[in-house]
Design an enzyme around this catalytic site. Structure first.
Site, PDB file in Angstrom:
ATOM      1  N   HIS A  12       0.832  -1.218   0.000  1.00  0.00           N
ATOM      2  CA  HIS A  12       0.000   0.000   0.000  1.00  0.00           C
ATOM      3  C   HIS A  12       0.866   1.266   0.000  1.00  0.00           C
ATOM      4  O   HIS A  12       0.423   2.302   0.489  1.00  0.00           O
ATOM      5  CB  HIS A  12      -0.966  -0.029   1.182  1.00  0.00           C
ATOM      6  CG  HIS A  12      -0.283  -0.192   2.513  1.00  0.00           C
ATOM      7  ND1 HIS A  12      -0.784  -0.988   3.518  1.00  0.00           N
ATOM      8  CD2 HIS A  12       0.859   0.335   3.017  1.00  0.00           C
ATOM      9  CE1 HIS A  12       0.021  -0.942   4.564  1.00  0.00           C
ATOM     10  NE2 HIS A  12       1.021  -0.131   4.283  1.00  0.00           N
ATOM     11  N   HIS A  59      -1.821   4.092   9.803  1.00  0.00           N
ATOM     12  CA  HIS A  59      -0.455   4.531  10.114  1.00  0.00           C
ATOM     13  C   HIS A  59      -0.420   5.773  10.986  1.00  0.00           C
ATOM     14  O   HIS A  59       0.627   6.383  11.148  1.00  0.00           O
ATOM     15  CB  HIS A  59       0.314   4.789   8.815  1.00  0.00           C
ATOM     16  CG  HIS A  59       0.444   3.578   7.923  1.00  0.00           C
ATOM     17  ND1 HIS A  59      -0.605   3.070   7.191  1.00  0.00           N
ATOM     18  CD2 HIS A  59       1.497   2.770   7.670  1.00  0.00           C
ATOM     19  CE1 HIS A  59      -0.195   2.016   6.510  1.00  0.00           C
ATOM     20  NE2 HIS A  59       1.063   1.811   6.782  1.00  0.00           N
ATOM     21  N   HIS A 193      10.356  -4.052   4.815  1.00  0.00           N
ATOM     22  CA  HIS A 193      10.695  -2.628   4.723  1.00  0.00           C
ATOM     23  C   HIS A 193      10.882  -2.030   6.112  1.00  0.00           C
ATOM     24  O   HIS A 193      10.313  -2.505   7.089  1.00  0.00           O
ATOM     25  CB  HIS A 193       9.696  -1.808   3.899  1.00  0.00           C
ATOM     26  CG  HIS A 193       8.247  -1.752   4.339  1.00  0.00           C
ATOM     27  ND1 HIS A 193       7.468  -2.861   4.595  1.00  0.00           N
ATOM     28  CD2 HIS A 193       7.419  -0.690   4.529  1.00  0.00           C
ATOM     29  CE1 HIS A 193       6.232  -2.479   4.907  1.00  0.00           C
ATOM     30  NE2 HIS A 193       6.170  -1.158   4.889  1.00  0.00           N
ATOM     31  N   GLU A 240       3.876  -5.728   8.994  1.00  0.00           N
ATOM     32  CA  GLU A 240       2.630  -5.574   8.226  1.00  0.00           C
ATOM     33  C   GLU A 240       2.168  -6.886   7.586  1.00  0.00           C
ATOM     34  O   GLU A 240       1.039  -6.959   7.082  1.00  0.00           O
ATOM     35  CB  GLU A 240       2.786  -4.491   7.152  1.00  0.00           C
ATOM     36  CG  GLU A 240       2.843  -3.083   7.732  1.00  0.00           C
ATOM     37  CD  GLU A 240       2.904  -1.998   6.681  1.00  0.00           C
ATOM     38  OE1 GLU A 240       2.792  -0.818   7.046  1.00  0.00           O
ATOM     39  OE2 GLU A 240       3.072  -2.305   5.469  1.00  0.00           O
TER      40      GLU A 240
HETATM   41  C1  DHB Z   1       6.218   2.902   2.475  1.00  0.00           C
HETATM   42  C2  DHB Z   1       5.673   1.652   2.762  1.00  0.00           C
HETATM   43  C3  DHB Z   1       4.598   1.539   3.627  1.00  0.00           C
HETATM   44  O1  DHB Z   1       4.020   0.361   3.972  1.00  0.00           O
HETATM   45  C4  DHB Z   1       4.045   2.672   4.207  1.00  0.00           C
HETATM   46  O2  DHB Z   1       2.967   2.531   5.000  1.00  0.00           O
HETATM   47  C5  DHB Z   1       4.578   3.935   3.944  1.00  0.00           C
HETATM   48  C6  DHB Z   1       5.672   4.040   3.090  1.00  0.00           C
HETATM   49  C7  DHB Z   1       7.379   3.053   1.566  1.00  0.00           C
HETATM   50  O3  DHB Z   1       8.013   2.055   1.163  1.00  0.00           O
HETATM   51  O4  DHB Z   1       7.684   4.197   1.200  1.00  0.00           O
HETATM   52 FE    FE Z   2       2.532   0.598   5.591  1.00  0.00          FE
END
Ligand code: DHB
Ligand code: FE
Length: 281
Positions: A12, A59, A193, A240
Site C-alpha cells: 500500500h 499509520h 521494509h 505488516e
Molecule cells: C512505504 C511503505 C509503507 O508500507 C508505508 O505505509 C509507507 C511508506 C514506503 O516504502 O515508502
Molecule cells: Fe505501511
C-alpha cells in the site's frame, strides 16, 4: 450463503498513489510494478465480487499512539480518506456494508475476539492505495468495503499467530452470513521494509519469497515468528505481514490455488509482493 472467492495481497506504498496521480505508470522505475495489476483487475472484472474485506493498518491518521486498538472493524456506511500530512487527496469515499460488518463483530465477540467497533472512521493509504490500484480511476465498480485495521505501529502489537487466528474467525463469520454475496479478501502492506532509524531501507528478498511460499502452503510456519523475529529479518514494517496472515486465515484451512504471484523490489522502501489466491472448496 456468502462465499469467499479469492484473496489478494498487495503493498500500500503511498508513492504508488502519487505515481498514479502523476501518470508515471509506464516509467522505467514503475513499469514492472504496474504490469502486475491488469490480470488481477481482469479477474476482479470477471468475478465481480460484491464486497471486499480489506485488512490494513492505520499509520496514524485515526489511530495514533495515544489510542491504538489492536484490532478494529469498520461498521460505517462509507469511508472517507483524510489528510495524512500532505493535504487531502480528492478521491471519492468507498461504500461500507454495515450488515456484514455487524455480523462479523457479533461472530468475533461470540468467539472470544474483541475488536474495536468503528462507526465513523476515515481510512489512510493502507486502504486507499490498494483500492486505487485494484479499481482504477476511483470507480470501485460498486464494490462495498469493510476495512479491518490491525495495529502495526505501536508495541505491544498482536502476535502474528493471533492475527492469523483473528482472520480465521472473520472467514468463519463471512461463510456463515446468510446472504448470497461474493467476498474478496485483501491483505495489504508488507513485505520487508523499514522506514526510519539506522536500519531504514533494509530489504530481504529471500525472506519475502519464503513468506509468499508459506502463505500458500503452510501459513502456520510464518506464525512461528514473533514480531521481533520478523523485524530482525525484514525491518520494522515487516510486521505488516499481519494483514496477509489475517487474509490467509480467513481463506480457510485448505491450500488455495496460487493463481498469480509477483515480486518487485524495491519500490520506494519496500519489497512488494502481490499474490492472487483462490480457495479450493
Ligand atoms: C512505504 C511503505 C509503507 O508500507 C508505508 O505505509 C509507507 C511508506 C514506503 O516504502 O515508502
Ligand atoms: Fe505501511
Amino acid at each position: 450463503m456468502a462465499k469467499i472467492i479469492g484473496g489478494i495481497t498487495t503493498s500500500h506504498i503511498p508513492a504508488i498513489g502519487v505515481a498514479i496521480d502523476k501518470g508515471l505508470e509506464d516509467t522505467p522505475y514503475y513499469r514492472d510494478l504496474f504490469a502486475i495489476y491488469p490480470p488481477i483487475r481482469e479477474w476482479l472484472g470477471e468475478e465481480k465480487p460484491d464486497i471486499a474485506v480489506l485488512f490494513y493498518n492505520d499509520h496514524g491518521l485515526e489511530m495514533w499512539l495515544d489510542k491504538k486498538p489492536t484490532y478494529a472493524i469498520g461498521c460505517a456506511p462509507e469511508y472517507q480518506n483524510a489528510d495524512e500530512g500532505w493535504g487531502i487527496k480528492p478521491i471519492p469515499p468507498v461504500t461500507g456494508e454495515t450488515e456484514l460488518s455487524w455480523h462479523i463483530v457479533n461472530h468475533l465477540i461470540e468467539n472470544d475476539f474483541d475488536p474495536t467497533v468503528c462507526q465513523d472512521i476515515k481510512v489512510d493509504h493502507g486502504a486507499t492505495v490498494p483500492m486505487t490500484l485494484l479499481w482504477p480511476n476511483h470507480t470501485y465498480q460498486g464494490i462495498k468495503v469493510i476495512p479491518v485495521a490491525i495495529n502495526c505501529e505501536r508495541h505491544p502489537m498482536p502476535k502474528p499467530s493471533r492475527s492469523y487466528a483473528f482472520g480465521k474467525a472473520i472467514g468463519d463469520a463471512i461463510r456463515c452470513w446468510d446472504k448470497d454475496q461474493k467476498v474478496v479478501l485483501l491483505g495489504t502492506g508488507g513485505l520487508s521494509h523499514q522506514l526510519d532509524g539506522p536500519r531504514a531501507g533494509i530489504l530481504n528478498a529471500d525472506f519475502d519469497n519464503w513468506c509468499m511460499d508459506k502463505l500458500v502452503t503452510n501459513p502456520e510456519e510464518i506464525t512461528q515468528f514473533s514480531n521481533v523475529d520478523l523485524i530482525e529479518r525484514g525491518g520494522a514494517q515487516m510486521v505488516e505481514i499481519a494483514m496477509w496472515l489475517a487474509m490467509r486465515g480467513a481463506m480457510g484451512d485448505g491450500i488455495p490455488e496460487e493463481r498469480m504471484r509477483n515480486y518487485v523490489s524495491p519500490i520506494s522502501n519496500t519489497g512488494v509482493g502481490v499474490q492472487l489466491l483462490i480457495p479450493q472448496d
